[in-house]
Structure formats: structure tokens, C-alpha cells
Design a protein around this motif. Structure first.
Motif, PDB file in Angstrom:
ATOM      1  N   ARG A  32       0.667  -1.465   0.134  1.00 11.08           N
ATOM      2  CA  ARG A  32       0.091   0.204   0.273  1.00 11.08           C
ATOM      3  C   ARG A  32       0.646   1.125   0.061  1.00 11.08           C
ATOM      4  NH1 ARG A  32      -5.210  -0.942   2.376  1.00 11.08           N
ATOM      5  NH2 ARG A  32      -5.420  -3.530   2.950  1.00 11.08           N
ATOM      6  N   ALA A  33       0.305   2.344  -1.302  1.00 13.30           N
ATOM      7  CA  ALA A  33       1.317   3.415  -0.644  1.00 13.30           C
ATOM      8  C   ALA A  33       0.685   4.550  -1.605  1.00 13.30           C
ATOM      9  CB  ALA A  33       3.014   3.036  -2.051  1.00 13.30           C
ATOM     10  N   ASP A  34       0.991   5.471  -1.052  1.00 11.61           N
ATOM     11  CA  ASP A  34      -0.299   6.775  -1.381  1.00 11.61           C
ATOM     12  C   ASP A  34       0.613   7.876  -2.060  1.00 11.61           C
ATOM     13  OD1 ASP A  34      -2.233   6.390   0.707  1.00 11.61           O
ATOM     14  OD2 ASP A  34      -1.263   7.503   1.489  1.00 11.61           O
ATOM     15  N   ARG A  35      -0.056   7.794  -3.447  1.00  9.28           N
ATOM     16  CA  ARG A  35       0.559   8.312  -4.517  1.00  9.28           C
ATOM     17  C   ARG A  35      -0.192   9.844  -5.325  1.00  9.28           C
ATOM     18  NH1 ARG A  35       3.885   5.521  -2.785  1.00  9.28           N
ATOM     19  NH2 ARG A  35       5.052   4.051  -4.230  1.00  9.28           N
ATOM     20  N   THR A  36       0.174  10.216  -5.795  1.00  7.43           N
ATOM     21  CA  THR A  36      -0.884  11.532  -6.142  1.00  7.43           C
ATOM     22  C   THR A  36      -1.269  11.644  -7.441  1.00  7.43           C
ATOM     23  OG1 THR A  36       1.156  13.087  -7.006  1.00  7.43           O
ATOM     24  CG2 THR A  36      -0.058  13.314  -4.243  1.00  7.43           C
ATOM     25  N   VAL A  37      -2.039  11.900  -8.016  1.00  7.25           N
ATOM     26  CA  VAL A  37      -2.846  11.820  -9.435  1.00  7.25           C
ATOM     27  C   VAL A  37      -3.329  12.999  -9.712  1.00  7.25           C
ATOM     28  CG1 VAL A  37      -4.814  11.170 -10.878  1.00  7.25           C
ATOM     29  CG2 VAL A  37      -3.336   9.465  -9.042  1.00  7.25           C
ATOM     30  N   THR A  38      -2.606  13.177 -11.281  1.00  5.42           N
ATOM     31  CA  THR A  38      -3.362  14.601 -11.188  1.00  5.42           C
ATOM     32  C   THR A  38      -4.410  14.781 -12.659  1.00  5.42           C
ATOM     33  OG1 THR A  38      -1.129  16.455  -9.816  1.00  5.42           O
ATOM     34  CG2 THR A  38      -2.907  17.596 -11.957  1.00  5.42           C
ATOM     35  N   VAL A  39      -4.568  15.771 -12.971  1.00 13.33           N
ATOM     36  CA  VAL A  39      -6.196  15.442 -14.419  1.00 13.33           C
ATOM     37  C   VAL A  39      -6.110  17.031 -14.560  1.00 13.33           C
ATOM     38  CG1 VAL A  39      -8.106  14.493 -15.364  1.00 13.33           C
ATOM     39  CG2 VAL A  39      -6.835  13.409 -13.609  1.00 13.33           C
ATOM     40  N   ASN A  40      -5.779  17.368 -15.594  1.00 14.91           N
ATOM     41  CA  ASN A  40      -5.970  18.937 -15.818  1.00 14.91           C
ATOM     42  C   ASN A  40      -7.352  18.210 -17.743  1.00 14.91           C
ATOM     43  OD1 ASN A  40      -4.102  19.981 -14.351  1.00 14.91           O
ATOM     44  ND2 ASN A  40      -2.383  19.568 -16.115  1.00 14.91           N
ATOM     45  N   THR A  41      -7.861  19.248 -17.351  1.00 12.08           N
ATOM     46  CA  THR A  41      -9.126  19.597 -18.074  1.00 12.08           C
ATOM     47  C   THR A  41      -8.686  20.566 -19.045  1.00 12.08           C
ATOM     48  OG1 THR A  41     -10.394  20.928 -16.413  1.00 12.08           O
ATOM     49  CG2 THR A  41     -10.581  18.959 -16.706  1.00 12.08           C
ATOM     50  N   ALA A  42      -9.844  20.467 -19.930  1.00 11.82           N
ATOM     51  CA  ALA A  42      -9.102  21.826 -21.133  1.00 11.82           C
ATOM     52  C   ALA A  42     -10.237  21.972 -21.875  1.00 11.82           C
ATOM     53  CB  ALA A  42      -7.544  21.121 -22.468  1.00 11.82           C
ATOM     54  N   GLY A  43     -10.345  22.636 -22.537  1.00 11.22           N
ATOM     55  CA  GLY A  43     -11.594  23.493 -24.007  1.00 11.22           C
ATOM     56  C   GLY A  43     -10.846  23.024 -24.720  1.00 11.22           C
ATOM     57  N   ASP A  44     -12.516  22.364 -25.312  1.00  4.44           N
ATOM     58  CA  ASP A  44     -12.622  21.084 -26.627  1.00  4.44           C
ATOM     59  C   ASP A  44     -11.437  21.560 -27.879  1.00  4.44           C
ATOM     60  OD1 ASP A  44     -14.490  20.126 -25.524  1.00  4.44           O
ATOM     61  OD2 ASP A  44     -15.902  20.571 -27.287  1.00  4.44           O
ATOM     62  N   SER A  45     -10.902  22.962 -28.164  1.00  3.48           N
ATOM     63  CA  SER A  45     -10.052  22.702 -29.130  1.00  3.48           C
ATOM     64  C   SER A  45      -8.922  22.211 -28.769  1.00  3.48           C
ATOM     65  CB  SER A  45      -9.498  24.300 -29.987  1.00  3.48           C
ATOM     66  OG  SER A  45      -9.685  24.585 -28.718  1.00  3.48           O
ATOM     67  N   SER A  46      -7.595  21.936 -27.057  1.00  8.38           N
ATOM     68  CA  SER A  46      -6.894  22.022 -27.054  1.00  8.38           C
ATOM     69  C   SER A  46      -6.885  20.745 -25.915  1.00  8.38           C
ATOM     70  CB  SER A  46      -6.105  23.554 -26.233  1.00  8.38           C
ATOM     71  OG  SER A  46      -7.193  23.804 -24.990  1.00  8.38           O
ATOM     72  N   ALA A  47      -7.975  20.209 -26.018  1.00  9.70           N
ATOM     73  CA  ALA A  47      -8.214  18.976 -24.955  1.00  9.70           C
ATOM     74  C   ALA A  47      -7.211  17.925 -26.285  1.00  9.70           C
ATOM     75  CB  ALA A  47      -9.081  18.252 -24.988  1.00  9.70           C
ATOM     76  N   TYR A  48      -7.334  16.425 -25.171  1.00 15.50           N
ATOM     77  CA  TYR A  48      -6.205  15.337 -26.179  1.00 15.50           C
ATOM     78  C   TYR A  48      -6.825  15.174 -27.353  1.00 15.50           C
ATOM     79  CZ  TYR A  48      -3.639  14.582 -22.306  1.00 15.50           C
ATOM     80  OH  TYR A  48      -2.647  14.767 -21.132  1.00 15.50           O
ATOM     81  N   LEU A  49      -7.642  15.176 -27.703  1.00 14.12           N
ATOM     82  CA  LEU A  49      -8.897  15.518 -28.870  1.00 14.12           C
ATOM     83  C   LEU A  49      -9.504  16.405 -29.117  1.00 14.12           C
ATOM     84  CD1 LEU A  49     -10.047  13.644 -31.252  1.00 14.12           C
ATOM     85  CD2 LEU A  49     -12.163  13.012 -29.304  1.00 14.12           C
TER      86      LEU A  49
END
Length: 189
Positions: A32-49
Motif C-alpha cells: 500500500r502506497a499513497d500516490r498523487t494523481v493530477t488530471v487537467n481539463t482543457a477546452g475542446d480545441s486544446s484537449a487531447y482530442l
């Protein structure tokens, strides 16, 4: 028994082997180990899709808001002809903005969660439930299977086109009509 080098080595080997068997292999069954997770959101035109407005029939929702397709309202004089088929090209452009540069495949949700290159949405029915207007959305080109478009790298894109059918030109029956009026879901893998 005389103590010589050979007897000492055999004795030490026996002790090490016995200790290993008694204490196990050193493997473990859980961590068991604690890790941080970061999720960024972006507008539609600059998102991954990337979803970019390229035609007059869509509106960019601004920072963080979704793109909205607006094919007009006949009550305000900017609707489509009745009993007609109208093709609208280049409503949106879908692009691969993936940070890792890997390919992605895009398509529309066919209602079951699977990808398809075309999607029919009923946008209006009359009081008896008969289809009055429907829109066929389609990718300008697919990968040959008819199910998706592969965007191979960050220079790849595909346009979303639409065919608007009104009145007697509609093809969906009221019993098989997609009742998700107003909703178009993109799938990217």
C-alpha cells in the motif's frame, strides 16, 4: 569428522538453504502506497482530442465548455427547407492533440458504446410521433472499416459533416428512431 574447507562450505550451504526454506522466498503479497494523481481539463480545441469549430453551424462553448452544434430553428427563419435533404460540410474538425503523439481512433457512439463513422439523430417528431427532421452526422473519411477514423499523429485531423433530412425525406421510422435528440457523443480510443 575432521574440519576442512570442503566440510565448512557444505555446512554453510546447508545453513543458507535451510534458512531460505524456513523464511520463504522474499516475495510479498501486497503493498500500500499513497500516490498523487493530477488530471487537467482543457477546452475542446486544446484537449487531447481537439474539437474545433470550423463551420457556421457550431459554437465554441468558451473556456472549458463543450462545443455546441446549432443547425438553426425554423421558427426564426434560419432553418432548413421542408421535404429536403441538405448537406452541411465541415461543421467541426477533430484533431489528435495527444501529448505522447500516439495515434487515436475517433468515431461516434452508436448508442451501445461502440464506434461508428455515421450517427443518425432524430431532432424533431410531430404530435403523432412521426419523424419530421433527422440529422446524419458522419466523419469526412474513415479508416476503411466504416467504424472509425484513425488520427495517426498530431498532424492528423478529420472533419465532421452532416446531412439534414426534413419532412418526407426522413429515413428513420418512429419505432426505430434514436430518441437521444440533441445529443452526439464522440468516442476516442
Amino acid at each position: 569428522m575432521r574440519m576442512n574447507r570442503r566440510n565448512v562450505l557444505v555446512g554453510l550451504g546447508t545453513i543458507v538453504a535451510g534458512g531460505g526454506a524456513a523464511l520463504g522466498t522474499g516475495a510479498f503479497s501486497s503493498v500500500r502506497a499513497d500516490r498523487t494523481v493530477t488530471v487537467n481539463t482543457a477546452g475542446d480545441s486544446s484537449a487531447y482530442l481537439g474539437v474545433s469549430v470550423t463551420g457556421n453551424y457550431a459554437v465554441d462553448g468558451g473556456s472549458g465548455d463543450a462545443v455546441e452544434i446549432d443547425l438553426g430553428d425554423s421558427s426564426t427563419g434560419d432553418g432548413f427547407n421542408d421535404d429536403a435533404v441538405t448537406d452541411v460540410t465541415g461543421i467541426l474538425t477533430l484533431s489528435n492533440n495527444a501529448a505522447d503523439g500516439n495515434q487515436i481512433t475517433v468515431g461516434f457512439d452508436d448508442g451501445s458504446g461502440s464506434q461508428t463513422a455515421t450517427r443518425t439523430i432524430v431532432v424533431e417528431t410531430d404530435s403523432s410521433g412521426d419523424v419530421v427532421a433527422e440529422v446524419d452526422f458522419e466523419l469526412a473519411s474513415d479508416d476503411g472499416s466504416g467504424n472509425q477514423k484513425t488520427l495517426s499523429d498530431t498532424t492528423s485531423s478529420v472533419d465532421v459533416n452532416a446531412t439534414v433530412r426534413t419532412g418526407s425525406e426522413t429515413t428513420a421510422s418512429s419505432s426505430t428512431a434514436d430518441k437521444t435528440s440533441g445529443s452526439l457523443t464522440l468516442i476516442a480510443n
